[in-house]
Scaffold this active site. Structure first.
Site, PDB file in Angstrom:
ATOM      1  N   MET A   1       0.843  -1.207   0.000  1.00 40.23           N
ATOM      2  CA  MET A   1       0.000   0.000   0.000  1.00 40.23           C
ATOM      3  C   MET A   1       0.872   1.248   0.000  1.00 40.23           C
ATOM      4  O   MET A   1       0.844   2.053   0.924  1.00 40.23           O
ATOM      5  CB  MET A   1      -0.917  -0.051   1.228  1.00 40.23           C
ATOM      6  CG  MET A   1      -2.073   0.907   1.184  1.00 40.23           C
ATOM      7  SD  MET A   1      -3.264   0.455  -0.076  1.00 40.23           S
ATOM      8  CE  MET A   1      -4.750   1.165   0.630  1.00 40.23           C
ATOM      9  N   GLY A   2       1.663   1.393  -1.061  1.00 43.66           N
ATOM     10  CA  GLY A   2       2.409   2.641  -1.238  1.00 43.66           C
ATOM     11  C   GLY A   2       1.521   3.634  -1.958  1.00 43.66           C
ATOM     12  O   GLY A   2       0.289   3.512  -1.948  1.00 43.66           O
TER      13      GLY A   2
ATOM     14  N   ARG B   1       6.379  -6.527  -9.868  1.00 41.13           N
ATOM     15  CA  ARG B   1       7.497  -7.205 -10.518  1.00 41.13           C
ATOM     16  C   ARG B   1       7.161  -8.685 -10.609  1.00 41.13           C
ATOM     17  O   ARG B   1       6.615  -9.273  -9.656  1.00 41.13           O
ATOM     18  CB  ARG B   1       8.793  -7.028  -9.708  1.00 41.13           C
ATOM     19  CG  ARG B   1       9.383  -5.635  -9.743  1.00 41.13           C
ATOM     20  CD  ARG B   1       9.887  -5.231 -11.123  1.00 41.13           C
ATOM     21  NE  ARG B   1      10.461  -3.883 -11.122  1.00 41.13           N
ATOM     22  CZ  ARG B   1       9.780  -2.776 -11.391  1.00 41.13           C
ATOM     23  NH1 ARG B   1       8.491  -2.835 -11.699  1.00 41.13           N
ATOM     24  NH2 ARG B   1      10.389  -1.603 -11.384  1.00 41.13           N
TER      25      ARG B   1
ATOM     26  N   ILE C   1       1.012   4.080  -5.143  1.00 42.20           N
ATOM     27  CA  ILE C   1       0.195   3.507  -6.222  1.00 42.20           C
ATOM     28  C   ILE C   1      -0.931   2.664  -5.626  1.00 42.20           C
ATOM     29  O   ILE C   1      -2.080   2.725  -6.079  1.00 42.20           O
ATOM     30  CB  ILE C   1       1.070   2.680  -7.189  1.00 42.20           C
ATOM     31  CG1 ILE C   1       2.157   3.566  -7.811  1.00 42.20           C
ATOM     32  CG2 ILE C   1       0.215   2.047  -8.294  1.00 42.20           C
ATOM     33  CD1 ILE C   1       3.236   2.825  -8.594  1.00 42.20           C
TER      34      ILE C   1
ATOM     35  N   GLU D   1      11.640 -10.560 -18.675  1.00 45.28           N
ATOM     36  CA  GLU D   1      11.049  -9.616 -19.637  1.00 45.28           C
ATOM     37  C   GLU D   1      12.061  -9.242 -20.703  1.00 45.28           C
ATOM     38  O   GLU D   1      13.233  -9.044 -20.361  1.00 45.28           O
ATOM     39  CB  GLU D   1      10.568  -8.362 -18.906  1.00 45.28           C
ATOM     40  CG  GLU D   1       9.442  -8.658 -17.941  1.00 45.28           C
ATOM     41  CD  GLU D   1       8.932  -7.411 -17.200  1.00 45.28           C
ATOM     42  OE1 GLU D   1       9.416  -6.299 -17.480  1.00 45.28           O
ATOM     43  OE2 GLU D   1       8.074  -7.578 -16.329  1.00 45.28           O
TER      44      GLU D   1
ATOM     45  N   HIS E   1       4.482  -4.725 -19.574  1.00 47.63           N
ATOM     46  CA  HIS E   1       5.049  -3.803 -18.571  1.00 47.63           C
ATOM     47  C   HIS E   1       4.803  -2.337 -18.950  1.00 47.63           C
ATOM     48  O   HIS E   1       5.741  -1.578 -19.210  1.00 47.63           O
ATOM     49  CB  HIS E   1       6.549  -4.080 -18.386  1.00 47.63           C
ATOM     50  CG  HIS E   1       7.077  -3.593 -17.063  1.00 47.63           C
ATOM     51  ND1 HIS E   1       8.055  -4.233 -16.356  1.00 47.63           N
ATOM     52  CD2 HIS E   1       6.738  -2.521 -16.314  1.00 47.63           C
ATOM     53  CE1 HIS E   1       8.323  -3.575 -15.245  1.00 47.63           C
ATOM     54  NE2 HIS E   1       7.517  -2.523 -15.194  1.00 47.63           N
TER      55      HIS E   1
HETATM   56  C1  DGY Z   1       8.482   1.355 -12.530  1.00 46.98           C
HETATM   57  O1  DGY Z   1       8.497   2.592 -12.632  1.00 46.98           O
HETATM   58  O2  DGY Z   1       9.097   0.752 -11.663  1.00 46.98           O
HETATM   59  C2  DGY Z   1       7.697   0.642 -13.547  1.00 46.98           C
HETATM   60  O3  DGY Z   1       7.603  -0.703 -13.295  1.00 46.98           O
HETATM   61  C3  DGY Z   1       8.286   0.900 -14.919  1.00 46.98           C
HETATM   62  O4  DGY Z   1       7.465   1.756 -15.597  1.00 46.98           O
END
Ligand code: DGY
Length: 320
Positions: free
Chosen positions: A155-156, A238, A158, A267, A286
């Protein structure tokens, strides 16, 4: 002699121009292909600054052949491609691009959740390949999002932005994080729970944790086995946080219902990754932060950080 910057991907002139005025800027001239390792090492050996992307491994070998290196600025909020311990040891500053990508990545996360729940890619693909033959009562039926329970792991910024979007869908939001987010709990009613409780209780498991030794393989067979059979897993963090073999088995055996993946352990994802054979997996390359405005803002942060370090100022967004 001008200080030397090496940029590991071709970037637009508009973001590079301010650096070119003052520094000797060298750039790998491909936008889509990673700089080969031998060229990266050769350039790093002469560079005062490196402007990197996630695909570049900035490890001990690189730091040790780069005696002049003062700063590595990574075009991402994540920095798991950089060995921070060695950077610290050698006094190299590392910077990233937080903040500017929060809302964009939350949009993508929610979009992927909706697409996976409602099987949008599968349905679109059937039209394009001529396989939509008739309207069918149970055709393309998926899972409801509105009113469901969302579980956020990590829960950062984003995570909170995704959770706020979920409130617009009348979702109950549970979260698990290293630290409690009391303000968000009070203001929005988000509920902190232990990881196992989250896994057992929610309809959507959204992974947004940073990739660290503690989160590597965090979601494996045991954790997938605790989820509801109707659960949808969304990973925008990730690939290495989820055990892909265990995920494949869980999806194939119907232990969970579907997964939406913007990230993979390797990736670009190899074509023989078994997850690509499953119809209940939605995949993206991604693209969490990939809006035009956000990517330009991220690049501007990198450019400014490099300029700050090379001109002797403390940069913003310093990781170490
Ligand atoms: C990040 O910023 O870490 C994303 O995964 C790449 O856009």
């Amino acid at each position: 002699m001008k200080l030397r910057i090496f940029v590991t991907r071709k970037l637009d002139d508009s973001v590079i121009a301010p650096l070119r005025e003052k520094f000797d800027v060298r750039m790998w001239e491909s936008e889509s292909e990673s700089v080969p390792r031998d060229i990266l090492l050769k350039e790093a050996a002469e560079a005062d600054a490196l402007w990197t992307v996630l695909a570049d491994s900035v490890d001990r070998e690189l730091f040790e052949i780069a005696p002049k290196l003062k700063v590595v600025s990574n075009l991402a909020v994540g920095y798991n491609n950089i060995d921070l311990e060695v950077a610290k040891e050698r006094g190299v500053i590392v910077t990233n691009t937080p903040g500017v990508l929060t809302e964009t990545t939350a949009d993508l996360t929610f979009g992927l959740l909706l697409a996976t729940a409602r099987r949008l890619m599968e349905a679109e693909n059937d039209i394009r390949t001529g396989n939509w033959t008739s309207w069918s009562p149970m055709g393309y039926t998926g899972m409801d999002v509105g009113g469901a329970t969302l579980g956020i792991i990590g829960m950062g910024r984003i995570g909170e932005a995704v959770a706020r979007r979920a409130k617009g869908f009348d979702m109950r939001v549970l979260y698990h994080n290293r630290s409690r987010k009391m303000d968000a709990e009070v203001e929005h009613g988000f509920e902190y729970v232990e990881l196992d409780t989250l896994l057992k209780s929610v309809d959507y498991v959204v992974i947004l944790a940073p990739y660290t030794p503690e989160t590597a393989g965090l979601i494996g067979a045991r954790e997938l086995g605790m989820m509801k059979k109707t659960a949808v897993v969304i990973n925008v963090a990730r690939g290495g946080i989820v055990d892909e073999t265990a995920l494949y088995e869980a999806l194939k055996n119907g232990d969970i219902w579907a997964a939406g993946l913007d990230v993979f352990a390797t990736e670009p994802v190899p074509q023989d990754n078994p997850l690509l054979t499953l119809p209940n997996v939605t995949v993206l390359p991604h693209i969490g932060s990939a809006s035009i405005k956000t990517r330009i803002e991220m690049m501007n942060l990198n450019a400014q950080a490099i300029m700050d370090v090379l001109e002797g100022r403390e940069p913003a967004n310093r990781v170490v």
